[in-house]
Write an enzyme that holds these catalytic residues in place. Sequence first.
Site, mmCIF file in Angstrom:
data_model
loop_
_atom_site.group_PDB
_atom_site.id
_atom_site.type_symbol
_atom_site.label_atom_id
_atom_site.label_comp_id
_atom_site.label_asym_id
_atom_site.label_seq_id
_atom_site.Cartn_x
_atom_site.Cartn_y
_atom_site.Cartn_z
ATOM 1 N N LYS A 166 0.844 -1.103 0.105
ATOM 2 C CA LYS A 166 -0.017 0.276 -0.073
ATOM 3 C C LYS A 166 0.923 1.258 0.110
ATOM 4 O O LYS A 166 0.677 2.385 -0.596
ATOM 5 C CB LYS A 166 -0.966 -0.067 1.204
ATOM 6 N N LYS A 234 0.126 11.296 5.905
ATOM 7 C CA LYS A 234 0.261 10.129 6.763
ATOM 8 C C LYS A 234 1.211 8.985 5.940
ATOM 9 O O LYS A 234 2.045 8.206 6.271
ATOM 10 C CB LYS A 234 -0.678 9.428 7.348
HETATM 11 P P1 NA7 Z 1 -11.569 8.725 7.945
HETATM 12 O O1 NA7 Z 1 -12.707 9.290 7.206
HETATM 13 O O2 NA7 Z 1 -10.768 9.832 8.604
HETATM 14 O O3 NA7 Z 1 -12.080 8.039 9.275
HETATM 15 C C1 NA7 Z 1 -10.967 7.418 10.359
HETATM 16 C C2 NA7 Z 1 -11.774 6.564 11.258
HETATM 17 O O4 NA7 Z 1 -10.860 6.374 12.407
HETATM 18 C C3 NA7 Z 1 -12.972 7.245 12.020
HETATM 19 O O5 NA7 Z 1 -13.913 6.162 12.258
HETATM 20 C C4 NA7 Z 1 -12.398 7.565 13.259
HETATM 21 O O6 NA7 Z 1 -13.183 7.664 14.346
HETATM 22 C C5 NA7 Z 1 -11.279 6.419 13.618
HETATM 23 N N1 NA7 Z 1 -10.224 7.012 14.598
HETATM 24 C C6 NA7 Z 1 -9.269 7.851 14.433
HETATM 25 N N2 NA7 Z 1 -8.389 7.736 15.338
HETATM 26 C C7 NA7 Z 1 -8.776 6.897 16.358
HETATM 27 C C8 NA7 Z 1 -8.599 6.516 17.524
HETATM 28 N N3 NA7 Z 1 -7.393 7.001 18.281
HETATM 29 N N4 NA7 Z 1 -9.355 5.381 17.967
HETATM 30 C C9 NA7 Z 1 -10.325 5.048 17.539
HETATM 31 N N5 NA7 Z 1 -10.740 5.265 16.315
HETATM 32 C C10 NA7 Z 1 -10.149 6.207 15.789
HETATM 33 O O7 NA7 Z 1 -10.488 7.884 7.302
HETATM 34 P P2 NA7 Z 1 -10.951 7.096 6.182
HETATM 35 O O8 NA7 Z 1 -12.024 6.263 6.229
HETATM 36 O O9 NA7 Z 1 -10.816 7.772 4.649
HETATM 37 O O10 NA7 Z 1 -9.664 6.020 6.099
HETATM 38 C C11 NA7 Z 1 -9.363 4.988 6.967
HETATM 39 C C12 NA7 Z 1 -8.213 4.143 6.984
HETATM 40 O O11 NA7 Z 1 -8.157 3.639 5.319
HETATM 41 C C13 NA7 Z 1 -6.945 5.161 6.774
HETATM 42 O O12 NA7 Z 1 -5.930 4.459 7.370
HETATM 43 C C14 NA7 Z 1 -6.734 5.495 5.374
HETATM 44 O O13 NA7 Z 1 -5.299 5.856 5.063
HETATM 45 C C15 NA7 Z 1 -7.100 4.222 4.629
HETATM 46 P P3 NA7 Z 1 -14.121 9.142 14.520
HETATM 47 O O14 NA7 Z 1 -15.063 9.173 13.704
HETATM 48 O O15 NA7 Z 1 -13.146 10.412 14.278
HETATM 49 O O16 NA7 Z 1 -14.313 9.043 16.126
#
Ligand code: NA7
Length: 293
Positions: A166, A234
């Site tokens: 990736k 990132k």
């Molecule tokens: P998004 O739309 O920014 O969603 C990120 C998700 O990760 C979202 O559900 C966040 O929850 C969650 N999140 C972020 N930090 C945390 C922590 N510390 N603990 C638990 N959950 C967290 O990203 P995408 O869906 O576009 O992409 C997801 C991945 O796929 C990423 O690695 C990309 O590079 C590829 P929230 O709703 O903010 O509470």
Amino acid sequence: MRVAFLGLGIMGHPMATNLAKAGHEVTVWNRTPGKIVEGASIAPTPAAAAQGAEVVWMCVSNTDAVEQVLFGADGAEASLAEGMIIADSSTISPAATLKFAGRVAAKGVAWVDAPMTGSKLGAQGGSLVFMVGGDEAQIERLKPLFAAMGKKIYRMGETSKGQATKLAMNLQIAMIFEGFAEALTLATKLGVDAQQLISLIEATMVKSGVVEYKAPFVMQRDFTPNFPLRLMHKDIRLALEAAKEARVKLPGLEAVEEIYDLATEEGHQDLDYAATLTLLEKWAGVQVKGKAA
Ligand code: NA7
């Protein structure tokens, strides 16, 4: 299959929706409560979601988020049991993946890293392409889930090779887009119509899937996030980190990283990564648009 789906962001929400639509028994959890997925139950914690699941599927922002969701307070680890599979569609560090996989292996749990490409539209349409690392037999068990969310799976090797792949893929997407953005900026400054340039690109070997996907958004100046700039940033950092560990030089990507640093300083991190174009435009004193725009 009984699936715990953790993380309902831009990608996770439509993926979980497609799993439920395909008839799987899905329990979802999201850090910020309030998100619902049609046909799925909601759990209050990752541990509660993972209770009794055959597969724990994650799609969260980054390495720290994966660690938190699995091993933090109320993390899924407490509910892991022999024979379960963790599938991770987040894009995270390959080295951390191996560390996490080792920790859950002690409980008889397999780890399949399954990052994907296809962006928001691919996730919504169930046409993602997965690049997967893990044991073949475990990946085979996940086939019905992959089929509900995507159109192709490529097994790239053992655990962590999906993540390594990736990073190599997103390196190219970032650099191809940057080439496109620089070409649009230069051409516009020199008086060439951007839409005409795009038509030419599409008719020649310069064409690419990245340009085909992004050109309509750019021409409409729609920078709402399909893939947020902060996440591409990132991934660029992850690739540079992995390259450093492996003693590989990536000078082109280092230059692109600077653009992302500056775009972040300008406050564009929550826009699509296509918004890196606006920096080039600012420096050049032009705005890319077609005659019709
Ligand atoms: P998004 O739309 O920014 O969603 C990120 C998700 O990760 C979202 O559900 C966040 O929850 C969650 N999140 C972020 N930090 C945390 C922590 N510390 N603990 C638990 N959950 C967290 O990203 P995408 O869906 O576009 O992409 C997801 C991945 O796929 C990423 O690695 C990309 O590079 C590829 P929230 O709703 O903010 O509470």
